[in-house]
Design an enzyme around this catalytic site. Structure first.
Site: not given
Ligand code: NAD
Length: 422
Positions: A103, A360
Site C-alpha cells: 500500500k 486489477s
C-alpha cells in the site's frame, strides 16, 4: 481511535491461534518486508516548493508481486499504510490470486491542489519509489482520491525513468491506457457474487430478500443496479446527504430513465440520493437518515461508504440478519464482537470487496501477456474466483465454528504460511 496496525496484528494472532501457526512463520508475518518513507518536493502554482510526506509499504510477496493502491489523504499515517498493506496481502490470499500485499500513501489534502499540482505530486511520488516497483515487483493501483487518470500519468513517469514500456506496472488505468474491461464495477460485481452465495446459504430467494445500501458512489450504486437486475429488493439507499426508504423496492434503472427524460423522480434517485429528500412522506416511500439506514430490519445490510460506521454505539441496534461489507473497515472490532454475539452473519470486507483487486490482477495479467479480454471473459473469471473464495471461507467457518471474518483470515494465513520457506 485504536492503532490500525495493532488491530491488524490482533486479527493475525487470532487466526494464528486457531490453526496453531508455526511460531517462526507467525513472527515473519508480524512485520512488513519493507516500508519506505519519502519526501516529495512539489512546485506549487505560486512558484513556492511544498514538501509532502509519502510512504510505500511492501508487506509480503510470498504469493506473488506486491499489490496495493496509493492513497492521497491528509489523515494518512505510516501505521495506516502498514495495516492496509497487510490487509491487501490477506485479501489477495482470500481470493487465491497470485499477488502479495502492499500500500502507498501521501499526506495531502488533494482537493486543495490544482490539477497541475496533483500531476507534479504524482510524478514526484513515482520518482521516489520507481526502483521498488514494476510489473515483476510491486504493482500500485488507485485508492482514496487517486484516479485512473493519475494511474496513467504514474505509468508514464515510470516508463520515462526505466526507459521501456511496462503497462503492468500499475493497474486501474483507463481502458485506452491498458485498463481492463469491467474494472469500473468489479468491486460491486464481486460483492454481488457474495450476496448470491450468502442468499443460497440462508435459503433466501432474491425476490423476497430485502437489502439496504449505505453509500451511493462507485461501489454502492453499481451494487444497487446489479442486485436490482437480479431481482433483489433494494428497500433503502443513502449517500452523504441522506437516504430514502421504499418498502416496495427502489429501481435504480427506472430512476435513471425518469431523470433523463426530465421527469420528476418522486422517491427515486440517481447518482446522488439527495434528489429524493423533498419527497412526500405519504405512501410507502420516505426519507431516512444515515443512522436509520443502518438500523433497518432488512435481510442484508451493505455498508458501501465509510469506515467505522458500525460501532459500539449502534451495534446492538442493528436488526439486519446479515451484513456484506463492501466498504473497507465499516465495522469496528468492538462492534464486530457484539454482532457476532447477536448472531449477525458478516461477509467481511477482505472477501466482499475483493472483486476490485481481482480485476486489477486480471488487468496486470492481460498487460504482461499483451492481451485484452472481453467484459464477458472478465466476469466469468471473476465469478469463479469469488464463488470459490466464498465457499472456502464458509467451509472454514463451519469447520472451526467461527465467524466469517476470522475464517477469511484463517484461509489467507494458511495459504501464505504454506508457501513461506524458513
Ligand atoms: P465513492 O467516493 O465513489 O462513494 C462513496 C459514497 O459514500 C458516496 O455516495 C458518498 O456520498 C457516500 N458517503 C460519504 N459520506 C457518507 C456518510 N456519512 N453516510 C453515508 N454515505 C456517505 O467511494 P467508493 O469507491 O464507492 O468506495 C466506497 C467504499 O468501498 C470505501 O470504503 C472503499 O474503500 C471501498 N472500496 C471501494 C473499491 C472500489 O473499487 N471503488 C474497492 C474496494 C473497496
Amino acid at each position: 481511535m485504536s492503532n490500525p496496525f495493532s488491530n491488524a496484528m490482533r486479527q493475525l494472532d487470532k487466526a494464528a491461534d486457531i490453526i496453531n501457526l508455526d511460531k517462526n512463520i507467525h513472527e515473519i508475518l508480524k512485520s512488513p518486508d519493507r516500508v519506505v518513507s519519502i519526501s516529495i518536493p512539489v512546485k506549487m502554482d505560486n512558484g513556492d516548493i511544498k514538501v509532502f510526506a509519502g510512504f510505500r509499504s511492501q508487506y509480503n510477496n510470498t504469493l506473488g508481486v506486491y499489490k496495493g493502491g496509493i492513497r492521497y489523504h491528509h489523515g494518512v499515517t505510516i501505521d495506516e499504510v502498514k495495516a492496509l498493506s497487510f490487509w491487501m496481502a490477506i485479501k489477495c490470499a482470500v481470493v487465491n490470486i497470485p499477488m502479495g500485499g502492499a500500500k502507498g500513501g501521501v499526506i495531502v489534502s488533494p482537493k486543495e491542489l490544482s490539477e497541475g499540482e496533483i500531476e507534479r505530486l504524482s510524478r514526484g511520488y513515482i520518482q521516489k519509489i520507481w526502483r521498488l516497483i514494476g510489473s515483476d515487483k510491486d504493482v500500485p493501483a488507485p485508492d482514496v482520491y487517486t484516479t485512473p487518470q493519475i494511474m496513467a500519468l504514474m505509468r508514464d513517469e515510470y516508463e520515462k525513468l526505466v526507459g521501456h514500456t511496462d503497462p503492468g506496472v500499475i493497474t486501474g488505468k483507463p481502458i485506452e491506457n491498458g485498463g481492463s474491461e469491467g474494472r469500473s464495477f468489479s468491486t460491486a460485481q464481486g460483492g454481488v457474487y457474495c450476496v448470491d452465495e450468502l442468499a443460497k446459504k440462508m435459503n433466501w430467494v432474491s425476490e423476497n430478500t430485502t437489502i439496504a445500501i449505505q453509500g451511493y458512489g462507485n461501489a454502492g450504486s453499481h451494487m444497487a443496479r446489479i442486485l436490482h437486475g437480479l431481482g433483489y429488493k433494494i428497500v433503502a439507499i443513502s449517500d452523504s446527504k441522506g437516504g430514502v426508504y421504499n418498502e416496495d423496492g427502489i429501481d435504480p434503472a427506472k430512476a435513471e430513465q425518469i431523470k433523463k427524460s426530465g421527469g420528476r423522480l418522486g422517491c427515486y434517485c440517481v447518482g446522488t440520493v439527495c434528489d429524493i429528500v423533498d419527497i412526500s412522506t405519504d405512501g410507502p416511500c420516505r426519507a431516512i437518515s444515515n443512522d436509520e439506514i443502518l438500523e433497518l430490519d432488512v435481510d442484508i445490510l451493505i455498508p458501501a461508504a465509510l469506515e467505522n460506521v458500525i460501532t459500539i454505539e449502534n451495534a446492538d441496534k442493528i436488526k439486519a440478519k446479515t451484513i456484506v461489507e463492501l466498504a473497507n473497515g465499516p465495522t469496528t472490532p468492538e462492534a464486530d464482537e457484539i454482532l457476532n454475539k447477536n448472531g449477525v452473519v458478516i461477509v467481511p470486507d477482505v472477501l466482499a470487496n475483493a472483486g476490485g483487486v481481482t480485476v486489477s490482477y486480471f488487468e496486470w495479467d492481460q498487460n504482461v501477456k499483451g492481451e485484452h479480454w472481453t467484459e464477458m471473459e472478465v466476469l466469468n473469471k471473476l465469478e469463479k474466483i469469488m464463488k470459490n473464495a466464498f465457499d472456502d471461507v464458509w467451509s472454514i467457518k463451519e469447520k472451526y465454528n467461527i465467524d466469517m471474518r476470522t475464517s477469511a483470515f484463517v484461509s489467507a494465513v494458511e495459504r501464505i504460511a504454506k508457501k513461506i520457506k524458513i
